[in-house]
Design a protein around this motif. Structure first.
Motif, PDB file in Angstrom:
ATOM      1  N   ALA A 166       0.844  -1.206   0.000  1.00 61.71           N
ATOM      2  CA  ALA A 166       0.000   0.000   0.000  1.00 61.71           C
ATOM      3  C   ALA A 166       0.874   1.249   0.000  1.00 61.71           C
ATOM      4  N   GLN A 167       1.979   1.174   0.743  1.00 62.75           N
ATOM      5  CA  GLN A 167       2.836   2.357   0.898  1.00 62.75           C
ATOM      6  C   GLN A 167       3.588   2.691  -0.382  1.00 62.75           C
ATOM      7  N   ASN A 170       1.611   2.617  -5.429  1.00 59.21           N
ATOM      8  CA  ASN A 170       1.060   3.798  -6.119  1.00 59.21           C
ATOM      9  C   ASN A 170       1.987   4.998  -6.041  1.00 59.21           C
ATOM     10  N   LEU A 174       3.158   7.193  -9.188  1.00 59.53           N
ATOM     11  CA  LEU A 174       2.801   8.613  -9.259  1.00 59.53           C
ATOM     12  C   LEU A 174       4.058   9.480  -9.363  1.00 59.53           C
ATOM     13  N   PHE A 235      -1.911  13.304 -10.739  1.00 60.46           N
ATOM     14  CA  PHE A 235      -2.745  12.267 -10.135  1.00 60.46           C
ATOM     15  C   PHE A 235      -4.071  12.149 -10.881  1.00 60.46           C
ATOM     16  N   MET A 243     -12.687   0.821  -6.078  1.00 65.76           N
ATOM     17  CA  MET A 243     -12.780   0.397  -4.677  1.00 65.76           C
ATOM     18  C   MET A 243     -13.875  -0.643  -4.519  1.00 65.76           C
ATOM     19  N   ARG A 245     -16.553  -2.702  -2.047  1.00 66.07           N
ATOM     20  CA  ARG A 245     -17.269  -2.667  -0.772  1.00 66.07           C
ATOM     21  C   ARG A 245     -18.221  -3.861  -0.713  1.00 66.07           C
ATOM     22  N   GLY A 308      -9.034   9.183  -6.255  1.00 66.04           N
ATOM     23  CA  GLY A 308      -8.434   7.870  -6.079  1.00 66.04           C
ATOM     24  C   GLY A 308      -7.704   7.590  -4.797  1.00 66.04           C
ATOM     25  N   LEU A 309      -8.031   8.302  -3.728  1.00 64.69           N
ATOM     26  CA  LEU A 309      -7.433   7.925  -2.450  1.00 64.69           C
ATOM     27  C   LEU A 309      -8.469   7.269  -1.560  1.00 64.69           C
ATOM     28  N   GLY A 310      -9.626   6.981  -2.139  1.00 64.59           N
ATOM     29  CA  GLY A 310     -10.609   6.211  -1.393  1.00 64.59           C
ATOM     30  C   GLY A 310     -11.711   7.062  -0.812  1.00 64.59           C
ATOM     31  N   LEU A 311     -12.616   6.376  -0.181  1.00 67.32           N
ATOM     32  CA  LEU A 311     -13.815   7.022   0.345  1.00 67.32           C
ATOM     33  C   LEU A 311     -14.092   6.488   1.749  1.00 67.32           C
ATOM     34  N   THR A 314     -12.255   3.764   5.115  1.00 66.75           N
ATOM     35  CA  THR A 314     -11.063   3.065   4.624  1.00 66.75           C
ATOM     36  C   THR A 314     -10.223   3.929   3.682  1.00 66.75           C
ATOM     37  N   CYS A 316      -7.406   6.131   2.097  1.00 67.29           N
ATOM     38  CA  CYS A 316      -5.967   5.887   2.221  1.00 67.29           C
ATOM     39  C   CYS A 316      -5.386   6.544   3.474  1.00 67.29           C
ATOM     40  N   LYS A 317      -4.690   5.739   4.264  1.00 66.00           N
ATOM     41  CA  LYS A 317      -4.106   6.255   5.512  1.00 66.00           C
ATOM     42  C   LYS A 317      -2.752   6.922   5.254  1.00 66.00           C
ATOM     43  N   GLY A 318      -2.186   6.705   4.069  1.00 64.47           N
ATOM     44  CA  GLY A 318      -0.845   7.227   3.824  1.00 64.47           C
ATOM     45  C   GLY A 318      -0.841   8.415   2.879  1.00 64.47           C
ATOM     46  N   THR A 356      -3.894   1.657  -8.392  1.00 65.28           N
ATOM     47  CA  THR A 356      -4.716   2.873  -8.477  1.00 65.28           C
ATOM     48  C   THR A 356      -4.136   3.822  -9.518  1.00 65.28           C
TER      49      THR A 356
HETATM   50  C1  HEM Z   1      -0.081   8.037  -4.494  1.00 69.38           C
HETATM   51  C2  HEM Z   1      -0.023   7.163  -3.549  1.00 69.38           C
HETATM   52  C3  HEM Z   1      -1.210   6.396  -3.009  1.00 69.38           C
HETATM   53  C4  HEM Z   1      -2.426   6.130  -3.588  1.00 69.38           C
HETATM   54  C5  HEM Z   1      -2.936   6.554  -4.964  1.00 69.38           C
HETATM   55  C6  HEM Z   1      -3.184   5.341  -2.643  1.00 69.38           C
HETATM   56  C7  HEM Z   1      -4.470   4.880  -2.859  1.00 69.38           C
HETATM   57  C8  HEM Z   1      -5.209   4.143  -1.943  1.00 69.38           C
HETATM   58  C9  HEM Z   1      -6.549   3.663  -2.163  1.00 69.38           C
HETATM   59  C10 HEM Z   1      -7.378   3.886  -3.435  1.00 69.38           C
HETATM   60  C11 HEM Z   1      -6.921   2.981  -1.062  1.00 69.38           C
HETATM   61  C12 HEM Z   1      -8.267   2.268  -0.844  1.00 69.38           C
HETATM   62  C13 HEM Z   1      -9.240   3.226  -0.179  1.00 69.38           C
HETATM   63  C14 HEM Z   1     -10.635   2.717  -0.014  1.00 69.38           C
HETATM   64  O1  HEM Z   1     -10.908   1.531  -0.237  1.00 69.38           O
HETATM   65  O2  HEM Z   1     -11.490   3.539   0.335  1.00 69.38           O
HETATM   66  C15 HEM Z   1      -5.808   3.025  -0.137  1.00 69.38           C
HETATM   67  C16 HEM Z   1      -5.807   2.433   1.102  1.00 69.38           C
HETATM   68  C17 HEM Z   1      -4.718   2.424   1.946  1.00 69.38           C
HETATM   69  N1  HEM Z   1      -3.507   3.071   1.761  1.00 69.38           N
HETATM   70 FE1  HEM Z   1      -3.001   4.181   0.179  1.00 69.38          FE
HETATM   71  N2  HEM Z   1      -2.415   5.144  -1.533  1.00 69.38           N
HETATM   72  C18 HEM Z   1      -1.205   5.769  -1.716  1.00 69.38           C
HETATM   73  C19 HEM Z   1      -0.129   5.821  -0.830  1.00 69.38           C
HETATM   74  C20 HEM Z   1      -0.106   5.213   0.408  1.00 69.38           C
HETATM   75  C21 HEM Z   1       0.997   5.273   1.327  1.00 69.38           C
HETATM   76  C22 HEM Z   1       2.299   6.029   1.097  1.00 69.38           C
HETATM   77  C23 HEM Z   1       0.637   4.528   2.423  1.00 69.38           C
HETATM   78  C24 HEM Z   1       1.400   4.256   3.679  1.00 69.38           C
HETATM   79  C25 HEM Z   1       2.389   5.005   4.145  1.00 69.38           C
HETATM   80  C26 HEM Z   1      -0.716   4.020   2.178  1.00 69.38           C
HETATM   81  C27 HEM Z   1      -1.419   3.241   3.064  1.00 69.38           C
HETATM   82  C28 HEM Z   1      -2.718   2.808   2.849  1.00 69.38           C
HETATM   83  C29 HEM Z   1      -3.436   1.948   3.782  1.00 69.38           C
HETATM   84  C30 HEM Z   1      -2.897   1.411   5.115  1.00 69.38           C
HETATM   85  C31 HEM Z   1      -4.705   1.719   3.215  1.00 69.38           C
HETATM   86  C32 HEM Z   1      -5.845   0.853   3.789  1.00 69.38           C
HETATM   87  C33 HEM Z   1      -6.792   1.757   4.553  1.00 69.38           C
HETATM   88  C34 HEM Z   1      -7.936   1.008   5.243  1.00 69.38           C
HETATM   89  O3  HEM Z   1      -8.381  -0.035   4.721  1.00 69.38           O
HETATM   90  O4  HEM Z   1      -8.361   1.486   6.295  1.00 69.38           O
HETATM   91  N3  HEM Z   1      -1.126   4.458   0.947  1.00 69.38           N
HETATM   92  N4  HEM Z   1      -4.770   3.751  -0.696  1.00 69.38           N
END
Ligand code: HEM
Length: 374
Positions: A166-167, A170, A174, A235, A243, A245, A308-311, A314, A316-318, A356
């Protein structure tokens, strides 16, 4: 950033990201008397990004001990679409089996790293006498939570691998697109150099070669609106998120014309990318407009919803980490390096389904040299 390219003709002496990018020094070519290399831009940035984020999290020992981790990462990366489609891991497609084996090696190596970190934290003898002194607080805090819940090293390996994916996945892609647009859109690089120079967020030494001596990462997104807007536009044009659900209780959806009954247990897939080409939200949606998100002296993604960072919960935490990392690496590259397409004018490499953020459809060979500062 100053050591992005080592200009070594001996591949054994190159950084791992240079090796991955098939980097070739051109200084022997009479047409390129300065120190110039040719490299595959996407591989270079993907490798660099990996080597920035992993040691920051796990300390330097992990990559020193697992120098092939990046190859395994790539090998697995090509197979995620089949996994997402639900293909069982025993299916005998050779590339798929290799990808699964690569993933298993990564999970194992992370489990072992976690065991060493625990030994270090508990003041015990660490396997192989490994130096774990620079493991980050983030990793140490996570391991404490795993311990509290009595998770096995193997379970931890799986969880950490998912987080690592996840980290990194993407963010790496990007970063590539961001750098591609910065250098290929006519006039943009000069405007960004001016903005960065006048914002005072970074200082460059007068050494040869020059180095960045100060970079206020937190201020980049606030004081450099064009830099941030270009990031958001990169982006927007490269995002293709879907996503999933699971419906847990009976749900009625009404689109104003028809009604749809969703039963508990069914799945919904939501594509945020559908909005990015809607002209009522984004005028001239097919064009790359670097200043699209500039509003006065700031740039904001207020108008970029949903995206695209989610809704919801859940989301995106990062996302903040991702933005800061990509802006910081780009600010460093802009300051220190000149990049041009290896042959002819810049050509868009095309898009291919990735995660993503879309992958480039073809390799992009570029020439890279140090920027000459006045
Ligand atoms: C451009 C970079 C990134 C993109 C486009 C991205 C995109 C996403 C998307 C689309 C989701 C799903 C959201 C959903 O289902 O509502 C997600 C979840 C998540 N992302 Fe990212 N992400 C990015 C970078 C990161 C980074 C750097 C981290 C960690 C340092 C990270 C950690 C997570 C985690 C832990 C989740 C799961 C959240 C949950 O289920 O509660 N992401 N991300």
């Amino acid at each position: 950033m100053s050591s992005l390219i080592g200009f070594s003709e001996n591949t054994d002496l190159q950084h791992p990201w240079e090796q991955l990018a098939n980097t070739k020094v051109l200084r022997l070519d009479p047409a390129y008397p300065g120190h110039v290399v040719e490299a595959d831009l996407e591989s270079l940035l993907r490798g660099l990004s990996f080597h920035i984020s992993i040691p920051l999290l796990y300390g330097h020992d992990y990559l020193d001990r697992n120098p092939l981790a990046l190859c395994d990462w790539d090998c697995f990366g090509g197979q995620t679409a089949l996994l997402a489609l639900g293909v069982p891991t025993w299916v005998p497609i050779p590339s798929f089996r290799c990808g699964i084996a690569a993933r298993d090696r990564l999970v194992d190596s992370i489990s072992c790293d976690c065991r060493r970190t625990k030994q270090y934290r508990n003041g015990e003898a660490v396997d192989y006498g490994a130096d774990m002194t620079d493991v980050s607080e983030t990793a140490l805090d996570r391991y404490k939570v795993y311990d509290r819940h009595g998770l096995s090293a193997e379970n931890i390996g799986h969880i950490e691998f998912s987080l690592l994916w996840a980290q990194n996945k993407n963010t790496q892609q990007l970063l590539f697109w961001y750098i591609f647009y910065i250098y290929s859109v006519p006039g943009l690089l000069d405007s960004l150099r001016q903005e960065l120079a006048s914002s005072g967020v970074r200082s460059i030494s007068a050494d040869d070669p020059p180095r960045i001596t100060r970079l206020n990462i937190g201020a980049l997104g606030k004081q450099c609106p064009l830099l941030k807007s270009t990031f958001l536009e990169s982006f927007r044009v490269t995002e293709e998120s879907i996503m999933f659900r699971r419906v847990t209780e009976r749900l009625t959806l009404d689109d104003g014309k028809d009604q749809y009954q969703l039963r508990p247990g069914s799945w919904l897939s939501v594509s945020t990318a559908l909005t990015r080409h809607v002209s009522s939200i984004y005028p001239l949606p097919l064009e790359f407009l670097p200043d699209r998100f500039v509003e006065g002296s700031t740039a904001s993604y207020k108008t970029l919803r949903p995206w695209g960072l989610g809704l919801g919960l859940t989301m995106c935490k990062g996302r903040t980490f991702a933005e800061k990392k990509v802006l910081a690496v780009a600010a460093g590259m802009i300051a220190l390096w000149d990049i041009e397409q290896a042959v002819g004018e810049w050509q868009h490499p095309g898009f291919r389904t990735g995660a993503t953020v879309l992958d480039p459809a073809s390799k992009l060979r570029v020439r890279i040299k140090r920027r000459t500062l006045d």
